[in-house]
Write a protein that holds these residues in place. Structure first.
Motif, PDB file in Angstrom:
ATOM      1  N   PRO A  29       3.611  -5.895   6.160  1.00  0.00           N
ATOM      2  CA  PRO A  29       4.533  -8.061   5.989  1.00  0.00           C
ATOM      3  C   PRO A  29       5.700  -7.009   4.526  1.00  0.00           C
ATOM      4  CG  PRO A  29       1.529  -6.681   4.607  1.00  0.00           C
ATOM      5  CD  PRO A  29       2.095  -5.938   5.488  1.00  0.00           C
ATOM      6  N   GLY A  30       6.424  -7.207   5.044  1.00  0.00           N
ATOM      7  CA  GLY A  30       7.124  -6.616   4.125  1.00  0.00           C
ATOM      8  C   GLY A  30       8.304  -8.448   2.995  1.00  0.00           C
ATOM      9  N   ARG A  31       8.014  -9.448   3.730  1.00  0.00           N
ATOM     10  CA  ARG A  31       7.869 -10.052   3.017  1.00  0.00           C
ATOM     11  C   ARG A  31       7.416 -10.642   2.188  1.00  0.00           C
ATOM     12  NH1 ARG A  31      10.756  -8.447   7.287  1.00  0.00           N
ATOM     13  NH2 ARG A  31      12.369  -7.833   7.393  1.00  0.00           N
ATOM     14  N   ASP A  32       6.057 -10.526   1.768  1.00  0.00           N
ATOM     15  CA  ASP A  32       4.703 -11.285   1.295  1.00  0.00           C
ATOM     16  C   ASP A  32       4.080 -10.215   0.221  1.00  0.00           C
ATOM     17  OD1 ASP A  32       2.332 -12.173   0.464  1.00  0.00           O
ATOM     18  OD2 ASP A  32       2.385 -13.455   3.188  1.00  0.00           O
ATOM     19  N   PRO A  33       5.007 -10.235  -0.903  1.00  0.00           N
ATOM     20  CA  PRO A  33       4.341  -9.008  -1.391  1.00  0.00           C
ATOM     21  C   PRO A  33       2.537  -8.998  -1.717  1.00  0.00           C
ATOM     22  CG  PRO A  33       6.471 -10.819  -2.414  1.00  0.00           C
ATOM     23  CD  PRO A  33       5.772 -11.791  -1.697  1.00  0.00           C
ATOM     24  N   GLY A  34       2.189 -10.460  -1.791  1.00  0.00           N
ATOM     25  CA  GLY A  34       0.172 -10.795  -2.118  1.00  0.00           C
ATOM     26  C   GLY A  34       0.422  -9.520  -0.737  1.00  0.00           C
ATOM     27  N   GLU A  35       0.126 -10.070   0.125  1.00  0.00           N
ATOM     28  CA  GLU A  35       0.192  -8.979   1.674  1.00  0.00           C
ATOM     29  C   GLU A  35       0.573  -7.493   1.316  1.00  0.00           C
ATOM     30  OE1 GLU A  35      -0.882 -12.336   5.189  1.00  0.00           O
ATOM     31  OE2 GLU A  35       0.823 -10.911   5.490  1.00  0.00           O
ATOM     32  N   GLN A  36       1.754  -7.623   0.967  1.00  0.00           N
ATOM     33  CA  GLN A  36       1.690  -5.908   0.913  1.00  0.00           C
ATOM     34  C   GLN A  36       1.468  -4.793   0.013  1.00  0.00           C
ATOM     35  OE1 GLN A  36       6.178  -4.702  -0.926  1.00  0.00           O
ATOM     36  NE2 GLN A  36       6.741  -6.209   0.423  1.00  0.00           N
TER      37      GLN A  36
ATOM     38  N   ILE B 241      -0.190  -2.107   9.691  1.00  0.00           N
ATOM     39  CA  ILE B 241      -0.550  -0.045   9.641  1.00  0.00           C
ATOM     40  C   ILE B 241      -1.396   0.055   9.184  1.00  0.00           C
ATOM     41  CG2 ILE B 241       1.740  -0.833  10.218  1.00  0.00           C
ATOM     42  CD1 ILE B 241       2.467   0.051   7.040  1.00  0.00           C
ATOM     43  N   ALA B 242      -2.027  -1.199   8.140  1.00  0.00           N
ATOM     44  CA  ALA B 242      -2.867   0.242   7.394  1.00  0.00           C
ATOM     45  C   ALA B 242      -4.654   0.884   7.991  1.00  0.00           C
ATOM     46  CB  ALA B 242      -3.840  -0.683   6.045  1.00  0.00           C
ATOM     47  N   ASP B 243      -5.009  -0.774   9.145  1.00  0.00           N
ATOM     48  CA  ASP B 243      -5.684  -0.212  10.506  1.00  0.00           C
ATOM     49  C   ASP B 243      -5.533   0.809  11.131  1.00  0.00           C
ATOM     50  OD1 ASP B 243      -7.324  -2.498  10.712  1.00  0.00           O
ATOM     51  OD2 ASP B 243      -5.210  -3.706  10.654  1.00  0.00           O
ATOM     52  N   PHE B 244      -4.240   1.608  11.379  1.00  0.00           N
ATOM     53  CA  PHE B 244      -3.703   2.619  12.312  1.00  0.00           C
ATOM     54  C   PHE B 244      -4.152   3.153  11.307  1.00  0.00           C
ATOM     55  CE2 PHE B 244      -0.414   0.545  15.554  1.00  0.00           C
ATOM     56  CZ  PHE B 244      -2.146   0.395  16.563  1.00  0.00           C
ATOM     57  N   GLN B 245      -3.268   3.391   9.509  1.00  0.00           N
ATOM     58  CA  GLN B 245      -3.495   4.179   9.051  1.00  0.00           C
ATOM     59  C   GLN B 245      -5.133   5.228   8.455  1.00  0.00           C
ATOM     60  OE1 GLN B 245      -0.799   6.213   7.392  1.00  0.00           O
ATOM     61  NE2 GLN B 245      -1.586   6.859   5.835  1.00  0.00           N
TER      62      GLN B 245
ATOM     63  N   ILE C 109       6.998   5.735   7.268  1.00  0.00           N
ATOM     64  CA  ILE C 109       7.619   6.322   8.678  1.00  0.00           C
ATOM     65  C   ILE C 109       7.024   4.849   9.698  1.00  0.00           C
ATOM     66  CG2 ILE C 109       7.651   6.724  11.342  1.00  0.00           C
ATOM     67  CD1 ILE C 109       7.254   9.330   9.268  1.00  0.00           C
ATOM     68  N   MET C 110       5.966   4.163   9.579  1.00  0.00           N
ATOM     69  CA  MET C 110       5.149   3.044  10.179  1.00  0.00           C
ATOM     70  C   MET C 110       6.024   1.626   9.666  1.00  0.00           C
ATOM     71  SD  MET C 110       1.523   3.601  10.894  1.00  0.00           S
ATOM     72  CE  MET C 110       1.390   4.366   9.549  1.00  0.00           C
ATOM     73  N   ALA C 111       6.010   1.848   7.673  1.00  0.00           N
ATOM     74  CA  ALA C 111       6.297   1.114   7.196  1.00  0.00           C
ATOM     75  C   ALA C 111       8.357   0.891   6.888  1.00  0.00           C
ATOM     76  CB  ALA C 111       6.580   0.330   5.747  1.00  0.00           C
ATOM     77  N   TYR C 112       9.315   1.517   7.953  1.00  0.00           N
ATOM     78  CA  TYR C 112       9.916   1.817   8.339  1.00  0.00           C
ATOM     79  C   TYR C 112      10.719   1.215   9.897  1.00  0.00           C
ATOM     80  CZ  TYR C 112      14.732   2.371   9.197  1.00  0.00           C
ATOM     81  OH  TYR C 112      16.140   3.068   9.706  1.00  0.00           O
ATOM     82  N   LEU C 113       9.294   1.110  10.842  1.00  0.00           N
ATOM     83  CA  LEU C 113       9.483   1.144  11.865  1.00  0.00           C
ATOM     84  C   LEU C 113       9.543  -0.366  12.217  1.00  0.00           C
ATOM     85  CD1 LEU C 113       7.836   4.130  13.484  1.00  0.00           C
ATOM     86  CD2 LEU C 113      10.422   3.463  13.980  1.00  0.00           C
TER      87      LEU C 113
ATOM     88  N   ASP D  94       9.539  -3.172   9.596  1.00  0.00           N
ATOM     89  CA  ASP D  94      10.906  -3.377   8.789  1.00  0.00           C
ATOM     90  C   ASP D  94      11.819  -3.865  10.477  1.00  0.00           C
ATOM     91  OD1 ASP D  94      11.814  -4.690   6.610  1.00  0.00           O
ATOM     92  OD2 ASP D  94      13.445  -3.364   6.865  1.00  0.00           O
ATOM     93  N   ARG D  95      12.215  -2.376  10.885  1.00  0.00           N
ATOM     94  CA  ARG D  95      14.064  -2.496  11.458  1.00  0.00           C
ATOM     95  C   ARG D  95      13.112  -3.265  12.736  1.00  0.00           C
ATOM     96  NH1 ARG D  95      16.867   1.429  12.671  1.00  0.00           N
ATOM     97  NH2 ARG D  95      17.593   0.679  14.431  1.00  0.00           N
ATOM     98  N   ALA D  96      11.619  -3.487  13.015  1.00  0.00           N
ATOM     99  CA  ALA D  96      11.712  -4.455  14.108  1.00  0.00           C
ATOM    100  C   ALA D  96      10.888  -5.793  13.959  1.00  0.00           C
ATOM    101  CB  ALA D  96      10.074  -3.917  14.726  1.00  0.00           C
ATOM    102  N   GLY D  97      11.621  -5.972  13.072  1.00  0.00           N
ATOM    103  CA  GLY D  97      10.443  -7.402  12.046  1.00  0.00           C
ATOM    104  C   GLY D  97       9.027  -7.827  12.284  1.00  0.00           C
ATOM    105  N   SER D  98       8.149  -6.344  12.726  1.00  0.00           N
ATOM    106  CA  SER D  98       7.067  -6.587  12.628  1.00  0.00           C
ATOM    107  C   SER D  98       5.982  -7.157  11.699  1.00  0.00           C
ATOM    108  CB  SER D  98       6.034  -5.744  13.528  1.00  0.00           C
ATOM    109  OG  SER D  98       5.570  -5.221  13.466  1.00  0.00           O
ATOM    110  N   ASP D  99       4.773  -7.833  11.836  1.00  0.00           N
ATOM    111  CA  ASP D  99       4.784  -7.913  10.169  1.00  0.00           C
ATOM    112  C   ASP D  99       3.514  -7.313  10.478  1.00  0.00           C
ATOM    113  OD1 ASP D  99       2.346  -9.069  11.950  1.00  0.00           O
ATOM    114  OD2 ASP D  99       2.497 -11.260  11.253  1.00  0.00           O
ATOM    115  N   MET D 100       3.131  -6.463  10.895  1.00  0.00           N
ATOM    116  CA  MET D 100       2.124  -5.334  10.619  1.00  0.00           C
ATOM    117  C   MET D 100       2.059  -4.274   9.240  1.00  0.00           C
ATOM    118  SD  MET D 100       1.330  -3.849  14.916  1.00  0.00           S
ATOM    119  CE  MET D 100       0.627  -2.419  14.099  1.00  0.00           C
TER     120      MET D 100
END
Ligand SMILES: N[C@@H](CCC(=O)N[C@@H](CS)C(=O)NCC(=O)O)C(=O)O
Length: 206
Positions: free
Chosen positions: A81-88, A160-164, A67-71, A73-79
């Motif tokens: 990192p949907g566009r960076d496979p290494g960070e992801q 989102i890892a910090d929050f998790q 859910i956090m990853a989805y939100l 992505d919807r908000a364009g937040s790098d919390m």
């Protein structure tokens, strides 16, 4: 979007993200004591009978990390990192580590001292925690080493890892988790508590 929640740690991290990113989400509180998570209506959304659950049009999502990853992505937040496979991959590693190791290690303390009083489940059984203590130290050592010289768990910024990872540990003093010998964990949790959305993620009742 609708988010079903109860006053517990998995919904807490999603609610904190919603508030932190200022997202327009309709939050609906369920009451686990009156069977709110076991109704046929709710089980049709989330067959686990657990919270949180997100509904966005036709899409229904459960599992707070998804859910956090989805939100994000919807908000364009790098919390997330949907566009960076290494960070992801880095964030994914810590999300998995949380669910497989860290959460089961801190969970017994959280259950005895936070869940039981919150939901009127009786007095904490301190003795039940003796067996859980070595596992907590085992994984606290790993997290403390990761946080040495770092402000956040992954990617050098809040993700989102910090929050998790923080959602149960944030209550470490109330829950009597023996985390005092881990200065990097304590510093990291204090840093998160400086975020208003993390400190007080709960929606105002309406
Ligand atoms: N892995 C799930 C955990 C969901 C979960 O266990 N939710 C708990 C609250 S932290 C719950 O709904 N418990 C109520 C019940 O089991 O009846 C996630 O991250 O969303």
């Amino acid at each position: 979007m609708k988010l079903y929640w109860i006053q517990a740690q998995a919904p807490r991290r999603v609610l904190a993200l919603v508030k932190h990113l200022g997202l327009d989400v309709d939050t609906i509180q369920a009451d686990p004591r009156s069977g709110g998570l076991r109704s046929a209506e709710y089980l049709a959304l989330n067959p686990n009978g657990k919270a949180p659950t997100l509904v966005d049009g036709e899409r229904v999502l459960w599992e707070s990390s998804a859910i956090m990853a989805y939100l994000c992505d919807r908000a364009g937040s790098d919390m997330w990192p949907g566009r960076d496979p290494g960070e992801q991959i880095e964030v994914l590693r810590w999300l998995s580590w949380n669910d497989c190791h860290w959460a089961p290690a801190v969970g017994p303390f959280y259950f005895e001292y936070v869940v039981k009083p919150t939901f009127g489940l009786g007095a904490p059984e301190a003795a039940a925690l003796e067996a859980a203590t070595p596992e907590l130290h085992r994984y606290a050592r790993v997290l403390d080493a990761q946080l040495a010289g770092r402000t956040h768990v992954a990617c050098g910024r809040l993700t989102i890892a910090d929050f998790q990872l923080a959602s149960m540990a944030t209550d470490w003093q109330v829950a009597k988790m023996p985390l005092a010998p881990y200065p990097n964990i304590v510093r990291w949790l204090e840093g998160l508590n400086a975020l208003p959305a993390w400190r007080d993620p709960w929606p105002v009742p309406h």
